[in-house]
Design an enzyme around this catalytic site. Structure first.
Site, short mmCIF file in Angstrom:
data_model
loop_
_atom_site.label_atom_id
_atom_site.label_comp_id
_atom_site.label_asym_id
_atom_site.label_seq_id
_atom_site.Cartn_x
_atom_site.Cartn_y
_atom_site.Cartn_z
CB THR A 1 43.84 43.33 43.60
OG1 THR A 1 42.62 43.30 44.33
CG2 THR A 1 43.75 42.35 42.45
CG ASP B 1 43.77 54.08 46.42
OD1 ASP B 1 43.48 53.03 47.02
OD2 ASP B 1 43.66 55.20 46.95
CB SER B 2 39.08 54.03 42.72
OG SER B 2 38.67 52.79 43.25
CG PHE C 1 30.83 47.75 43.34
CD1 PHE C 1 31.92 48.43 43.86
CD2 PHE C 1 30.83 47.44 41.99
CE1 PHE C 1 32.98 48.80 43.04
CE2 PHE C 1 31.89 47.80 41.17
CZ PHE C 1 32.96 48.49 41.70
CG ASP D 1 28.66 52.10 41.58
OD1 ASP D 1 29.49 53.02 41.75
OD2 ASP D 1 28.92 51.04 40.97
#
Length: 208
Positions: free
Chosen positions: A14, A75-76, A166, A169
């Site tokens: 990242t 990864d989401s 964030f 959410d």
């Protein structure tokens, strides 16, 4: 038996300082030092996969091959049942890049509104079931890999509520709760999040 990390240093694939801090805190109790791909000057690979697993592996493999160290990538994203699983791997892309005070960012309110608009087009009784997904990919420089998947199921609400989270959410209410992810204390959210689910599986297999 899945291969163990076997190293005190792990490259987190990242360039996001916040993500590095979060993952470092999760792995610190196990004696793992985390460094970011960004701090090593590694390029970010194009996320050309069509699934969370594919994209997580793309990032982990690139970091492992470039650094010569074991690498971890995630990864989401959000999938909405009534939208055939969208936005899915394109979760971040739905929040198109904007310019705020000179810095590129993503317009998450716009992204939430896009999801809500598509749901409302389907009628007042539309199914609002949804889920956050997280895939963690470990990659070794010699090509071996391991995958850990986590899920947090819930429903979408509107208008957005809360300021603690964030992304999406503020519109996501996890199963068994009345508050959105953005209204929950961060420690409460982390205990039930999709990332916590995935990390629990990684920890159990790698350090159990």
């Amino acid at each position: 038996m899945t291969r163990r990390i076997g190293s005190s240093t792990l490259v987190i694939a990242t360039h996001n300082a916040g993500k590095l801090k979060e993952i470092s805190a999760l792995l610190e109790p196990y004696g793992v030092k985390c460094i970011s791909a960004g701090s090593l000057g590694l390029p970010e690979p194009a996320e050309t996969g069509t699934t969370f697993v594919q994209n997580a592996l793309l990032k982990a493999r690139a970091a492992a091959e470039a650094s010569g160290l074991v690498a971890l990538a995630d990864d989401s994203g959000l999938s909405v049942d009534a939208l055939d699983g969208r936005p899915g791997v394109y979760t971040a892309d739905w929040a198109e890049r904007q310019w705020f005070e000179g810095d590129p960012g993503r317009d998450w309110f716009m992204a939430m509104g896009k999801v809500e608009g598509m749901l409302q087009q389907k009628g007042a009784n539309v199914d609002r079931s949804s889920a956050f997904h997280c895939v963690l990919a470990l990659a070794w420089p010699d090509g071996e890999q391991a995958i850990y998947e986590g899920t947090a199921k819930g429903t979408l609400t509107w208008p957005p509520r809360g300021t603690l989270g964030f992304g999406y959410d503020p519109v996501f209410v996890p199963e068994g709760r009345e508050q959105t992810f953005a209204e929950l204390d961060p420690s409460d959210k982390h205990a039930i999040s999709h990332r916590a689910d995935a990390f629990g599986k990684l920890v159990a297999e790698q350090f159990g």
